[in-house]
Design an enzyme around this catalytic site. Structure first.
Site, short mmCIF file in Angstrom:
data_model
loop_
_atom_site.label_atom_id
_atom_site.label_comp_id
_atom_site.label_asym_id
_atom_site.label_seq_id
_atom_site.Cartn_x
_atom_site.Cartn_y
_atom_site.Cartn_z
N HIS A 111 0.76 -1.10 -0.08
CA HIS A 111 0.27 0.08 0.04
C HIS A 111 0.91 1.39 0.02
O HIS A 111 0.58 2.16 -0.54
CB HIS A 111 -0.94 0.00 1.27
CG HIS A 111 -1.96 0.86 1.19
ND1 HIS A 111 -3.17 0.72 0.08
CD2 HIS A 111 -2.27 2.00 1.73
CE1 HIS A 111 -3.87 1.65 0.38
NE2 HIS A 111 -3.61 2.54 1.43
N HIS B 209 -10.47 2.38 -0.97
CA HIS B 209 -10.61 1.88 0.45
C HIS B 209 -11.42 0.77 0.46
O HIS B 209 -12.40 0.58 1.31
CB HIS B 209 -11.35 3.08 1.41
CG HIS B 209 -10.76 3.32 2.36
ND1 HIS B 209 -11.17 3.72 3.70
CD2 HIS B 209 -9.05 3.79 2.67
CE1 HIS B 209 -10.29 4.21 4.46
NE2 HIS B 209 -9.23 4.09 4.01
#
Length: 741
Positions: A53, A99
């Protein structure tokens, strides 16, 4: 106070594995980078900063294939958001973020904080956010858990955006079984800025101060970046502690304070960055790395809302509504006073140093002492094995799917009821699309349009991707994702300028998944070159799997275009009786991955039909030229459901009908051949339009006052009232959401 494991205990128990570091990565840290064992806090810092990430360690080789430069690019990838020049000293700033994992666990907070994070990326650049868009993927609506996820995600997006006062103007929602346990929640934010006000996230100048501003730090979201870099299994669906909790009212204060600082006191500020994924460590380490400096932080100064927080917890917390500032020495008191005037915490927590070392002090002890580059540039980059998925050979060996359409009218109505096609207003009515009163074209159109006050210009914006196409052919599907986004911008009257992306895939350690990633990126890159739309920002979300089952490859494309004059703004609805209807682009028997195939077979298969970027570009150029010459009264791109669905959607707003005759078999009304538009032209402009169209546009009918849709195919005449079609289209999703699974 809890005694944390020692460095030796971490090594012996392999605690680092629980935080996402591999044995080889830990060995690299110990033997090559530090030449010692990292302590508890340091191991935590590496685990989040080296996560996919934050580090893009699996995706960097792929991302390098994207074009990132162009005549309009002022800021490409590497900062909080990308920036494009739109003339007159102004620029548009935009970025998209995913998300996904948080939204699967806590859908309301996951979606809300996704919106909050992307907004902070925009105003951290000095831009005023003007619009939010979203791209959502869910499983089938015959499942109660899916209905719950949809309701909560939509509420979370609307709740955050509405409270902060930024309109949610557009987006897309699709439904497929592969997203059942792994929904996708991608948010995009667009902002406007004067070019003189552009900021960067850099901590320059030894002796300058590092300030923490915004909300207090808690224990929410710890290891959120690591959580987002792993796949789901049954036992991981309860990782709620990794999900952040947002406060849009706090964000509004933070945004206003940051913009006041940037726009009125820019001489006080050196750099600014959002505390997003990996929280305080990511924002501060990246600011130092980009400036080639070091940093000393005193964690005792960090505002905390919980007691006895360790250095590890303070640094890895992903509490929302926080920013890191680099402030010019001597102006700290002024900046602190400004933020306190908004009832926000503002504290000096450290300073910039010349030595490129990252040092953390907590309770009088040096708890981390690392080279800045160790956390950022030293993360390993992996070149994963690739293998073409076996399913593609199976598809290639199959006979092409040709649908059986025995009742064209019934098929037409059934397609309008399909969740991916049906009216989404029951969802987007939760969004305030008109706050600030600049939204010209509302949700439900090909592209949203927001005017630029004080000018004749407007911005068109859209999000697009059809994961089904990428499942069948990642390379061509990647091209189509960009092409459809550009088609939507053009249909609104805009010139495509650039894109942001959310690259959503499964586990990259599986060769077939990494092959999909690589192939689709090559397709996206080729399309971006064709349309002149560089990739200026984006996000990668891997490990979108549940119990080993991956989602479709879903590289969401967020595109922004410039409408040079508000008179060029074009919408999809038919507007005037006797306007001529033209079909631009050829229609073939393309049903692979189509809504019709899914509806009839319950699954998708086959090979995608031929797709030409050159043809796509030529057709888009024709439509935009005709719009800018004032020859077109409406324009609508053809996508899911094909010609019949596009013609239907064009009637719903005004209630006008049409007479259309096409040299097609009835089944081809539902083909999803690419590169097509329907446009309407006033009869007085017929000659002028046909002169520039050079036979690439087919006159297929005219608009009628009678609210009936008449289509003559080679097989039959089909009649359907606008009312019946609209009722089916509007009622489908509310009925599905209310029904018991």
């Amino acid at each position: 106070m809890v005694n944390n494991p020692t460095a030796i205990e971490i090594q012996q128990t392999k605690l680092y594995q629980q935080w996402g570091l591999t044995d080889s990565e830990y060995e690299l840290i110990c033997t090559k980078i530090l030449k010692r064992l990292p302590n508890y806090t340091e191991t935590g810092l590496f685990s989040v900063m080296w996560s996919e990430h934050c580090s893009y360690k699996n995706s960097k080789p792929i991302l390098k294939k994207f074009p990132t430069n162009g005549p309009h690019v002022l800021q490409g990838p590497g900062e909080g958001a990308g920036i494009l020049d739109i003339g007159d000293g102004q620029a548009v700033v935009f970025k998209a973020e995913s998300h996904n994992h948080p939204s699967a666990v806590e859908p309301y907070e996951g979606a809300a904080t996704g919106v909050g994070g992307i907004i902070r990326d925009i105003f951290s650049m000095g831009a005023t956010p003007i619009a939010i868009l979203d791209s959502l993927r869910f499983g089938e609506l015959n499942d109660n858990q899916t209905k719950y996820l949809v309701q909560e995600v939509v509420a979370g997006i609307g709740g955050y955006g509405n409270c902060i006062g930024i309109p949610t103007v557009g987006g897309e929602i699709s439904f497929d079984p592969c997203y059942q346990a792994n929904p996708l929640v991608n948010a995009m934010c667009v902002g406007l800025i004067e070019q003189k006000d552009i900021q960067q996230g850099k901590a320059r100048g030894a002796g300058n101060s590092v300030l923490y501003v915004g909300a207090k730090t808690g224990r929410d979201g710890i290891h959120g970046a690591t959580f987002a870099s792993d796949e789901f299994a049954e036992g991981k669906a309860t990782q709620r502690s990794a999900v952040q909790v947002g406060d849009p009212f706090m964000e509004k204060l933070l945004m206003d304070a940051c913009l006041e600082l940037i726009l009125q006191h820019s001489d006080w500020l050196v750099g600014i960055q959002d505390m997003g994924a990996a929280g305080l460590v990511s924002s501060t380490a990246e600011m130092a790395a980009k400036a080639g400096t070091g940093m000393i932080l005193d964690l005792d100064q960090v505002p905390q809302r919980e007691t006895d927080m360790s250095a590890y917890e303070i640094m890895l917390s992903e509490s929302q509504e926080r920013m890191a500032l680099c402030v010019r020495a001597g102006y700290e008191d002024q900046v602190i006073a400004l933020f306190k005037g908004y009832d926000l915490d503002a504290v000096r927590i450290g300073e910039v140093t010349t030595k490129e070392q990252y040092q953390l002090w907590h309770q009088g002890q040096l708890v981390a002492d690392l080279p800045v580059a160790a956390l950022t540039d030293a993360a390993p980059v992996y070149h994963k094995d690739q293998a073409k998925p076996e399913r593609l050979a199976t598809f290639a060996a199959q006979a092409p799917y040709v649908p059986s359409v025995t009742d064209t009218q019934a098929t037409w109505l059934a397609l309008l009821k399909q969740p991916t096609i049906a009216d989404k207003s029951s969802f987007y009515r939760h969004y305030d699309a008109q706050v600030k009163t600049n939204t010209v074209v509302l949700p439900g159109s090909d592209a949203a349009v927001v005017r630029i006050r004080g000018t004749k210009k407007a911005l068109a914006m859209t999000t697009d991707c059809n994961g089904r196409y990428l499942y069948l052919d990642p390379h061509v599907g990647g091209q189509i994702a960009v092409a459809e986004a550009a088609r939507n911008i053009v249909a609104a009257g805009g010139q495509p300028l650039g894109i942001t992306d959310c690259l959503n895939y499964g586990n990259p350690e599986k060769p077939a998944v990494f092959w999909e990633f690589d192939q689709s990126a090559q397709g996206i890159a080729a399309a971006c070159e064709t349309f002149g739309t560089p990739v200026i920002s984006g996000n990668v979300s891997l490990y979108n799997e549940f119990n080993g089952e991956a989602i479709y490859p879903t590289p969401m494309i967020g595109m922004v275009g410039l409408i040079r004059d508000i008179q060029d703004i074009t919408t999809q609805d038919f507007k005037q009786v006797d306007d001529l209807i033209y079909l631009i682009g050829e229609t073939d028997d393309n049903y692979a991955g189509s809504e019709l195939q899914k509806m009839q077979q319950g699954t998708i298969s086959d090979q995608l039909g031929h797709f030409s970027l050159a043809t796509e570009k030529a057709n888009q150029d024709l439509v935009l030229k005709a719009i800018q010459q004032g020859l077109i009264t409406s324009a609508h791109d053809l996508s899911e459901g094909g010609l019949a669905v596009a013609l239907s959607e064009a009637t719903f707003k005004q209630g006008l009908g049409y007479h259309v005759q096409v040299d097609l078999a009835s089944r081809q009304l539902f083909a999803e051949t690419q590169s097509r538009f329907i446009v309407t032209v006033k009869a007085a402009n017929q000659a002028a339009f046909e002169q520039i169209s050079d036979q690439s546009a087919q006159l297929i009918g005219r608009v009628t006052a009678e609210p009936i849709m008449h289509i003559q195919t080679k097989d039959e005449m089909i009649d359907l009232t606008v009312e019946a079609a609209k009722d089916a289209w509007e009622a489908a999703l509310p009925c599905l959401m209310k029904s018991e699974a």
